[in-house]
Design an enzyme around this catalytic site. Structure first.
Site, PDB file in Angstrom:
ATOM      1  N   GLU A   1       0.857  -1.193   0.000  1.00 48.24           N
ATOM      2  CA  GLU A   1       0.000   0.000   0.000  1.00 48.24           C
ATOM      3  C   GLU A   1       0.888   1.237   0.000  1.00 48.24           C
ATOM      4  O   GLU A   1       1.888   1.283   0.718  1.00 48.24           O
ATOM      5  CB  GLU A   1      -0.879   0.089   1.255  1.00 48.24           C
ATOM      6  CG  GLU A   1      -2.050  -0.844   1.346  1.00 48.24           C
ATOM      7  CD  GLU A   1      -2.861  -0.622   2.631  1.00 48.24           C
ATOM      8  OE1 GLU A   1      -3.639  -1.509   2.978  1.00 48.24           O
ATOM      9  OE2 GLU A   1      -2.693   0.435   3.289  1.00 48.24           O
TER      10      GLU A   1
ATOM     11  N   GLU B   1     -13.595   5.837  -0.143  1.00 54.83           N
ATOM     12  CA  GLU B   1     -14.468   4.926   0.599  1.00 54.83           C
ATOM     13  C   GLU B   1     -15.092   5.686   1.767  1.00 54.83           C
ATOM     14  O   GLU B   1     -14.423   5.979   2.760  1.00 54.83           O
ATOM     15  CB  GLU B   1     -13.671   3.715   1.091  1.00 54.83           C
ATOM     16  CG  GLU B   1     -13.046   2.902  -0.041  1.00 54.83           C
ATOM     17  CD  GLU B   1     -12.069   1.860   0.474  1.00 54.83           C
ATOM     18  OE1 GLU B   1     -12.514   0.896   1.140  1.00 54.83           O
ATOM     19  OE2 GLU B   1     -10.858   2.015   0.230  1.00 54.83           O
TER      20      GLU B   1
ATOM     21  N   LYS C   1     -14.800   4.427   5.498  1.00 55.82           N
ATOM     22  CA  LYS C   1     -13.498   4.278   6.151  1.00 55.82           C
ATOM     23  C   LYS C   1     -13.409   5.244   7.328  1.00 55.82           C
ATOM     24  O   LYS C   1     -14.099   6.253   7.386  1.00 55.82           O
ATOM     25  CB  LYS C   1     -12.369   4.570   5.160  1.00 55.82           C
ATOM     26  CG  LYS C   1     -12.135   3.472   4.126  1.00 55.82           C
ATOM     27  CD  LYS C   1     -11.241   2.361   4.645  1.00 55.82           C
ATOM     28  CE  LYS C   1      -9.809   2.809   4.749  1.00 55.82           C
ATOM     29  NZ  LYS C   1      -8.918   1.714   5.175  1.00 55.82           N
TER      30      LYS C   1
ATOM     31  N   GLU D   1      -8.968   9.269   5.857  1.00 60.13           N
ATOM     32  CA  GLU D   1      -8.976   7.911   5.317  1.00 60.13           C
ATOM     33  C   GLU D   1     -10.031   7.711   4.228  1.00 60.13           C
ATOM     34  O   GLU D   1      -9.970   6.742   3.471  1.00 60.13           O
ATOM     35  CB  GLU D   1      -9.192   6.903   6.440  1.00 60.13           C
ATOM     36  CG  GLU D   1      -8.067   6.871   7.455  1.00 60.13           C
ATOM     37  CD  GLU D   1      -8.314   5.836   8.537  1.00 60.13           C
ATOM     38  OE1 GLU D   1      -8.592   4.672   8.195  1.00 60.13           O
ATOM     39  OE2 GLU D   1      -8.232   6.192   9.736  1.00 60.13           O
TER      40      GLU D   1
END
Length: 344
Positions: free
Chosen positions: A265, A316, A319, A325
């Site tokens: 990641e 998202e 998240k 995030e």
């Protein structure tokens, strides 16, 4: 000139060029997270990967709909085993059943390349940490029994929190923290034994956001000539390379001199935190892709391909807990690109 005919020589050159192009493409992947209530159908997601020439995907659980959508796609797959399944899969019988259910049943149509056994398990986590290595061993043994161990690597994904922060600079001083030794050293030994890489989630963004001494240009691969960091004979013009080489130094100190690193990641958010803007994120992603495609490696591992998975395909909205995030997507949930990126 040898004895090759022109046509054979041309064919050899074509094959070589094709191989080089393929290697470059396969060095870049994108993580697919599904923590959003507004995301598009998974089959459309896979079409988006293909239309953007994204050759690798990481998915965080054996989502059967995603695995079925990947059939025949030729996209290389890193498949995670969630941390809450590690204790169960430490059993050889359970691991064998898992491999049969999710891997063997699809291996003819899905290009599995790696199984990530747990993601960012803390060494101090009493519930999951004791089972990371046993689960890795059980999954690997199940792959051996299925004769898939040479095609599919087994590893676990760590974050840089396992490093000794007091010894994370300069990079060659890198080591894992004392509390992590009993956890990470046996894992490193096992990876060396089975010739698998260590997966690492590496985020220059969070280093920049949390440390006032880190300059933004250094984190974005934009350091001026006087902004380089010197570590003995090694020179660092960006934070990403410094973080990766700190991990390599730590691996060496833990007996993993021959263990490579795959960046499972890395990313930069477009909103929600310090320096989190569309402009900065686009700069990070483009400069990182150019760096990977240059095939220069890092100062400590020059000429060694850097394999990365960008996080993540979409914003998202579920998240958390931090707002930042929610904003790591390369695309909006409606599949619109946030940046102009070239994955070829």
């Amino acid at each position: 000139m040898g004895n090759s005919t022109p046509s054979l020589a041309f064919s050899s050159i074509f094959i070589l060029l094709t191989s080089l192009i393929s290697t470059g493409t396969e060095a870049i992947g994108v993580c697919y997270g599904d923590r959003g209530d507004n995301l598009t159908n998974i089959r459309d997601v896979i079409k988006l990967y293909k239309s953007n020439h994204i050759g690798k995907i990481r998915i965080y659980s054996p989502n059967e709909a995603a695995l079925d959508a990947l059939k025949g796609s030729n996209i290389h797959v890193m498949l995670d085993i969630p941390s809450d399944q590690l204790q169960y899969l430490a059993s050889s019988f359970a691991a064998k059943t898992w491999v049969q259910t999710y891997i063997q049943s699809r291996v003819q149509d899905v290009k599995f390349r790696c199984i990530a056994v747990g993601n960012e398990v803390f060494s101090t986590d009493p519930k999951n940490a004791p089972f990371v290595l046993p689960a890795m061993q059980s999954i690997y043994n199940a792959l051996v029994e299925a004769n898939l161990h040479e095609k599919i690597k087994v590893s676990t994904a760590i974050d840089t929190g396992l490093l000794d922060q007091a010894r994370s600079f300069p990079p060659q001083a890198g080591s894992f923290n004392v509390a992590a030794y009993q956890f990470i050293n046996p894992i490193v030994s096992f990876l060396a034994q089975i010739h698998s890489p260590l997966l690492a989630n590496v985020y220059p963004y969070f280093a920049y956001a949390n440390d006032p001494n880190v300059q933004l240009p250094y984190a974005l691969f934009n350091s001026p000539p006087d902004g380089f960091v010197r570590d003995g004979s090694l020179v660092y013009d960006n934070l990403f390379d410094a973080m990766v080489d700190t991990l390599y130094a730590a691996l060496e100190r833990s007996g993993g001199r021959d263990v490579s690193i795959v960046i499972s990641e890395t990313g930069w958010p477009s909103a929600g935190g310090k320096g989190a803007t569309i402009e900065n994120a686009g700069t990070y992603y483009n400069n990182l892709l150019n760096h990977v495609k240059s095939r220069k490696g890092t100062p400590k591992r020059p000429g060694k391909d850097i394999h990365v998975y960008l996080f993540a395909m979409f914003d998202e909205n579920l998240k958390g807990p931090q707002e930042v995030e929610k904003h790591f997507g390369l695309f909006t949930p409606s599949k619109q690109p946030k940046y102009q990126l070239d994955f070829k």
